[in-house]
Motif scaffolding. Structure first.
Motif, short mmCIF file in Angstrom:
data_model
loop_
_atom_site.label_atom_id
_atom_site.label_comp_id
_atom_site.label_asym_id
_atom_site.label_seq_id
_atom_site.Cartn_x
_atom_site.Cartn_y
_atom_site.Cartn_z
N CYS A 30 0.87 -1.17 0.00
CA CYS A 30 0.00 0.00 0.00
C CYS A 30 0.91 1.22 0.00
CB CYS A 30 -0.88 -0.02 1.25
SG CYS A 30 -1.76 1.54 1.57
N ASN A 31 0.69 2.13 -0.95
CA ASN A 31 1.54 3.32 -1.11
C ASN A 31 0.65 4.55 -1.24
OD1 ASN A 31 3.42 4.68 -3.87
ND2 ASN A 31 3.69 5.11 -1.70
N VAL A 32 0.68 5.40 -0.21
CA VAL A 32 -0.13 6.62 -0.20
C VAL A 32 0.69 7.77 0.34
CG1 VAL A 32 -2.14 7.79 0.82
CG2 VAL A 32 -2.35 5.44 0.02
N GLY A 33 0.68 8.89 -0.38
CA GLY A 33 1.32 10.11 0.12
C GLY A 33 2.80 9.97 0.37
N GLY A 34 3.47 9.08 -0.36
CA GLY A 34 4.90 8.92 -0.18
C GLY A 34 5.28 7.91 0.89
N ASP A 35 4.29 7.33 1.57
CA ASP A 35 4.56 6.32 2.59
C ASP A 35 4.13 4.94 2.10
OD1 ASP A 35 5.55 8.16 4.51
OD2 ASP A 35 3.49 8.72 5.03
N TRP A 36 4.80 3.89 2.61
CA TRP A 36 4.50 2.53 2.21
C TRP A 36 4.12 1.70 3.43
CZ3 TRP A 36 8.08 5.48 -0.25
CH2 TRP A 36 8.07 5.47 -1.66
N TRP A 37 3.16 0.81 3.21
CA TRP A 37 2.76 -0.13 4.26
C TRP A 37 2.72 -1.53 3.69
CZ3 TRP A 37 0.62 4.61 3.50
CH2 TRP A 37 0.56 5.51 4.58
N GLU A 38 3.26 -2.47 4.44
CA GLU A 38 3.10 -3.87 4.07
C GLU A 38 1.71 -4.32 4.52
OE1 GLU A 38 5.34 -5.29 2.27
OE2 GLU A 38 6.89 -3.76 2.50
N GLY A 61 -8.51 7.44 -3.52
CA GLY A 61 -7.58 8.54 -3.37
C GLY A 61 -8.05 9.75 -4.15
N TYR A 62 -7.12 10.64 -4.47
CA TYR A 62 -7.47 11.85 -5.22
C TYR A 62 -6.18 12.41 -5.83
CZ TYR A 62 -5.99 13.76 -0.71
OH TYR A 62 -5.29 14.02 0.44
N PRO A 63 -6.29 13.24 -6.87
CA PRO A 63 -5.10 13.82 -7.50
C PRO A 63 -4.30 14.66 -6.50
CG PRO A 63 -7.02 14.09 -8.90
CD PRO A 63 -7.52 13.60 -7.58
N GLY A 64 -3.01 14.48 -6.48
CA GLY A 64 -2.15 15.22 -5.57
C GLY A 64 -1.85 14.48 -4.29
N LEU A 65 -2.61 13.40 -4.01
CA LEU A 65 -2.36 12.64 -2.79
C LEU A 65 -0.99 11.97 -2.83
CD1 LEU A 65 -3.23 11.33 -0.10
CD2 LEU A 65 -4.38 9.55 -1.45
N GLY A 66 -0.64 11.48 -4.01
CA GLY A 66 0.63 10.79 -4.17
C GLY A 66 0.52 9.31 -3.85
N GLY A 67 1.27 8.54 -4.59
CA GLY A 67 1.33 7.11 -4.30
C GLY A 67 0.57 6.24 -5.28
N CYS A 68 0.94 4.98 -5.30
CA CYS A 68 0.41 3.98 -6.22
C CYS A 68 -0.84 3.29 -5.67
CB CYS A 68 1.49 2.92 -6.48
SG CYS A 68 1.77 2.56 -8.21
N GLY A 69 -1.21 3.64 -4.42
CA GLY A 69 -2.32 2.91 -3.81
C GLY A 69 -1.93 1.46 -3.59
N TRP A 70 -2.93 0.59 -3.66
CA TRP A 70 -2.63 -0.84 -3.61
C TRP A 70 -1.96 -1.25 -4.92
CZ3 TRP A 70 -2.00 -3.56 0.41
CH2 TRP A 70 -2.86 -3.50 1.52
N VAL A 120 -9.44 -3.44 -10.41
CA VAL A 120 -9.25 -2.01 -10.67
C VAL A 120 -9.91 -1.18 -9.57
CG1 VAL A 120 -9.89 -0.10 -12.21
CG2 VAL A 120 -9.04 -2.27 -13.17
N GLY A 121 -9.22 -0.13 -9.16
CA GLY A 121 -9.77 0.79 -8.18
C GLY A 121 -9.26 2.19 -8.42
N SER A 122 -9.23 2.99 -7.35
CA SER A 122 -8.81 4.39 -7.46
C SER A 122 -8.03 4.81 -6.22
CB SER A 122 -10.04 5.29 -7.65
OG SER A 122 -9.66 6.61 -7.95
N SER A 123 -7.31 3.87 -5.62
CA SER A 123 -6.54 4.18 -4.41
C SER A 123 -5.27 4.95 -4.77
CB SER A 123 -6.19 2.89 -3.67
OG SER A 123 -5.46 1.99 -4.50
N GLY A 124 -4.79 5.73 -3.81
CA GLY A 124 -3.56 6.49 -4.02
C GLY A 124 -3.79 7.74 -4.85
N ASN A 125 -2.80 8.13 -5.62
CA ASN A 125 -2.84 9.35 -6.43
C ASN A 125 -3.66 9.09 -7.69
OD1 ASN A 125 -1.89 12.11 -6.92
ND2 ASN A 125 -0.77 11.19 -8.62
N SER A 126 -4.96 9.22 -7.58
CA SER A 126 -5.84 8.82 -8.68
C SER A 126 -7.05 9.73 -8.75
CB SER A 126 -6.28 7.37 -8.47
OG SER A 126 -7.24 7.00 -9.43
#
Length: 344
Positions: free
Chosen positions: A237-245, A257-266, A304-310
């Motif tokens: 999980c990658n959001v806002g520049g941080d990663w979680w296992e 997520g939303y534009p500008g949040l940053g990250g790949c999401g799941w 397919v989803g919209s997590s992270g910078n999406s």
């Protein structure tokens, strides 16, 4: 195995082969697959000696004659590269592995035929293909897994390193590229579209120079599939520049997520033959694939989803020519997939 009938008329030059499959419909390999054509039968692929090229030519020509899909030709050539370096070895005395002979190091004691038959490259190729076509779902499986099912080698992981080279060799006999099979779920190179959708934002465009992949637009929940066989090397999980296992509990990537949040999401990464890595971002929830899992081409790995910078549901798809995947080894997925016989 089915019966392999060999007739010799006026010596080896008159050899004719026919594989009689024990199961109806085995020869030909399945609907929608690309059979292809040998358009340059006398080719000498770069890096091969005349003898190696001649033996590789026999392997692909027999595959064409038996209407084996081109993916099978690649598997056969890769196997012969590992087993014999495309040299038709006879008995090597103390260096022989038991009674192994020929291009595929087939053993008379294991029912592959007589020593004389096995030493005939056309016979050896035909019997290899016959065994290959009996492996369930062989076209979707990783090359090394299929080759091992046929060969039962003491070194089951050795075949994978020859996949890229074998693909290049086969392409030399088919006019420079592997045929693109319209409508085929798996290309001749063993690749497929990761999701059914329309390609949107491209790779490192003028307005998005840091965009290291291509966006494929699809509705939320659409199945994401492995683009090719390989091993899952990352699920995060990658959001806002941080990663979680993955922890099994609620995660920041479990919401849009939303534009500008940053990250790949799941996201997940798969390592393929030749150290190619594919990355799949913005999934709706934790990918169903697990680290260390071997997956086959087309296997569902998430949705397919919209997590992270999406800004909305889509799959952000990346290809990296190197492991581990980094910004420096990212390449245009559309270009590489086209080389693999797949249109995004």
């Amino acid at each position: 195995m089915g019966r392999v009938a060999v007739w010799v008329a006026a010596g080896v030059a008159g050899l004719l082969l026919m594989v009689t499959a024990a199961t109806a419909g085995v020869v030909g390999g399945g609907g929608g697959s690309c059979v292809g054509a040998v358009t340059v039968p006398g080719a000498t692929p770069a890096g091969l000696s005349a003898e190696q090229a001649r033996n590789a030519g026999v392997i692909v020509t027999v595959g064409e004659r038996l209407r084996v899909p081109v993916r099978g030709w690649v598997i056969a050539v890769a196997t012969a590269l590992q087993e014999s370096s495309l040299i038709n070895h006879g008995d090597l005395g103390p260096n022989n592995d038991h009674d192994s002979l020929g291009l595929f190091q087939q053993r008379p004691s294991q029912g592959w035929g007589t020593p004389e038959q096995i030493m005939n490259p056309e016979y050896a190729a035909a019997t290899f293909y016959e065994a290959l076509l009996r492996v369930p779902g062989w076209e979707r499986l990783p090359l090394t897994e299929v080759a091992q099912e046929v060969q039962r080698s003491a070194y089951p992981d050795a075949y994978a390193k020859h996949e890229t080279r074998a693909t290049e060799i086969v392409a030399a006999y088919t006019g420079g590229t592997l045929p693109v099979c319209d409508g085929a779920p798996i290309s001749a190179s063993g690749w497929t579209r990761p999701v059914a959708g329309t390609a949107g934002s491209g790779f490192r465009t003028a307005d998005r120079p840091g965009h290291d992949g291509v966006d494929i637009m699809a509705t939320e929940g659409t199945v994401v599939r492995a683009a090719s066989g390989g091993v899952v090397v990352r699920v995060r999980c990658n959001v806002g520049g941080d990663w979680w296992e993955p922890t099994g509990g609620p995660m920041p990537c479990d919401r849009d997520g939303y534009p500008g949040l940053g990250g790949c999401g799941w996201y997940a990464e798969i390592r393929h033959a030749g150290d190619i890595v594919s990355r799949y971002c913005h999934m709706v929830r934790q990918p169903m694939a697990r680290i260390g899992q071997t997956v086959i081409a087309g296997q569902p790995i998430g949705r397919v989803g919209s997590s992270g910078n999406s800004s909305g549901p889509h799959l952000h798809f990346e290809i990296h020519e190197g492991y581990p995947a980094t910004e420096k080894n990212a390449v245009d997925p559309i270009r590489l997939m086209r080389m693999k016989g797949v249109t995004l």
